[in-house]
Design an enzyme around this catalytic site. Structure first.
Site, PDB file in Angstrom:
ATOM      1  N   GLY A   9       0.812  -1.213   0.000  1.00 36.73           N
ATOM      2  CA  GLY A   9       0.000   0.000   0.000  1.00 36.73           C
ATOM      3  C   GLY A   9       0.840   1.255   0.000  1.00 36.73           C
ATOM      4  N   ALA A  10       1.877   1.271  -0.847  1.00 40.53           N
ATOM      5  CA  ALA A  10       2.878   2.348  -0.781  1.00 40.53           C
ATOM      6  C   ALA A  10       2.653   3.457  -1.804  1.00 40.53           C
ATOM      7  CB  ALA A  10       4.275   1.764  -0.950  1.00 40.53           C
ATOM      8  N   VAL A  56      -3.163  -7.517  -2.005  1.00 48.85           N
ATOM      9  CA  VAL A  56      -2.589  -8.392  -0.982  1.00 48.85           C
ATOM     10  C   VAL A  56      -3.638  -9.245  -0.278  1.00 48.85           C
ATOM     11  CG1 VAL A  56      -0.561  -6.954  -0.586  1.00 48.85           C
ATOM     12  CG2 VAL A  56      -2.647  -6.544   0.759  1.00 48.85           C
ATOM     13  N   ASN A  82       1.589  -2.344   5.398  1.00 51.65           N
ATOM     14  CA  ASN A  82       0.933  -1.044   5.536  1.00 51.65           C
ATOM     15  C   ASN A  82      -0.432  -0.973   4.860  1.00 51.65           C
ATOM     16  OD1 ASN A  82       0.877   2.064   5.787  1.00 51.65           O
ATOM     17  ND2 ASN A  82       0.825   1.742   3.568  1.00 51.65           N
ATOM     18  N   TYR A 147     -13.303  -1.228  11.591  1.00 54.72           N
ATOM     19  CA  TYR A 147     -11.916  -0.792  11.429  1.00 54.72           C
ATOM     20  C   TYR A 147     -11.131  -1.015  12.715  1.00 54.72           C
ATOM     21  CZ  TYR A 147      -7.949   2.312  10.508  1.00 54.72           C
ATOM     22  OH  TYR A 147      -6.683   2.825  10.334  1.00 54.72           O
ATOM     23  N   LYS A 151      -7.863  -3.517  13.229  1.00 53.33           N
ATOM     24  CA  LYS A 151      -6.556  -3.026  13.662  1.00 53.33           C
ATOM     25  C   LYS A 151      -6.155  -3.609  15.022  1.00 53.33           C
ATOM     26  CE  LYS A 151      -5.401  -0.544  10.131  1.00 53.33           C
ATOM     27  NZ  LYS A 151      -4.226  -0.920   9.300  1.00 53.33           N
ATOM     28  N   ILE A 180      -3.437  11.203  11.591  1.00 52.31           N
ATOM     29  CA  ILE A 180      -2.379  11.554  10.645  1.00 52.31           C
ATOM     30  C   ILE A 180      -3.004  12.191   9.404  1.00 52.31           C
ATOM     31  CG2 ILE A 180      -0.381  10.714   9.362  1.00 52.31           C
ATOM     32  CD1 ILE A 180      -0.177  10.300  12.411  1.00 52.31           C
TER      33      ILE A 180
END
Length: 239
Positions: A9-10, A56, A82, A147, A151, A180
């Site tokens: 996920g870059a 993925v 990620n 979510y 996580k 973020i």
């Protein structure tokens, strides 16, 4: 010898910033993406990294990706899990389809990549695995139940796997970002962001680069005695 890092996920946000910091430190950077080829190509041009497309959550696509990387580079020294997605809404408003897709990416994407990279690390008795969770995986968030649960599972996975593979020279750690400034939080209004910042002791949102620095530290030899840990990058929002 130059080390190789695979970052899933870059193509944006934390993943893109992570690709940049590893590239700046001399790594062979493999930039995984699923759909956003143009964004991934921009990151590759900035970092000199190599692009590889794979969903993925699909084990067959992931296996093809890992085989290709091993064939070209011979090893994967660092795996950064990620790739992740989010869904927002009350628990009973989230469709089964959306819930399954979220768990497929956030949990099984992490499982798939780790499962396929781990045998190569075990053979070499060396490897660094860094998973990206969220502060909501630690404390839970209203209207983000699915979510938060996904996580939280990443955190449990990190702790358990660290115990299992530590004797083989492999460390497994987790970063847990707070609020973020990424595409994932772009849906918030300026007023909503200001209100959230009032709850953050340092008084501001975090940057993808700040999370990427933590990821890089956990992948470094300076962190060789750290495993099974959850490093919060949240400005003190949860303590």
């Amino acid at each position: 010898m130059v080390k190789t890092v695979l970052i899933t996920g870059a193509s944006r946000g934390i993943g893109a910033a992570t690709a940049e910091i590893f590239a700046d430190n001399g790594y062979n950077v493999i930039i995984n993406y699923n759909k956003n080829h143009e964004r991934a190509k921009q990151i590759a041009s900035k970092t000199g990294g190599n692009l590889i497309q794979a969903d993925v959550s699909d084990i067959a696509q992931t296996e093809k990706m890992i085989d290709s990387i091993i064939s070209e580079y011979g090893k994967i020294d660092v795996l950064v899990n990620n790739a992740g997605i989010s869904v927002t809404g009350t628990f009973d408003s989230i469709s089964d389809e959306d819930a399954r897709r979220l768990f497929d990416v956030n949990i099984f994407g992490t499982f798939n990549c780790t499962k396929l990279v781990l045998p190569h690390m075990l053979r070499r008795k060396y490897g660094k695995i860094i998973n990206v969770s969220s502060m909501w995986g630690q404390v839970g968030a209203s209207c983000e139940v699915h979510y938060s649960a996904s996580k939280a599972a990443v955190i449990g996975f990190t702790k358990a796997l660290a115990k299992e593979v530590g004797p083989s020279g492999i460390t497994v750690n987790c970063v847990s970002p707070g609020f973020i400034s990424t595409d994932m939080t772009a849906c918030y209004t300026k007023e909503e962001v200001n209100a959230i910042c009032e709850e953050i002791p340092v008084g501001r949102t975090g940057s993808p680069y700040e999370v990427a620095q933590a990821v890089f530290y956990l992948a470094s030899e300076q962190a060789a005695y750290i495993t099974g840990q959850v490093l919060g990058i949240n400005g003190g929002m949860i303590v």
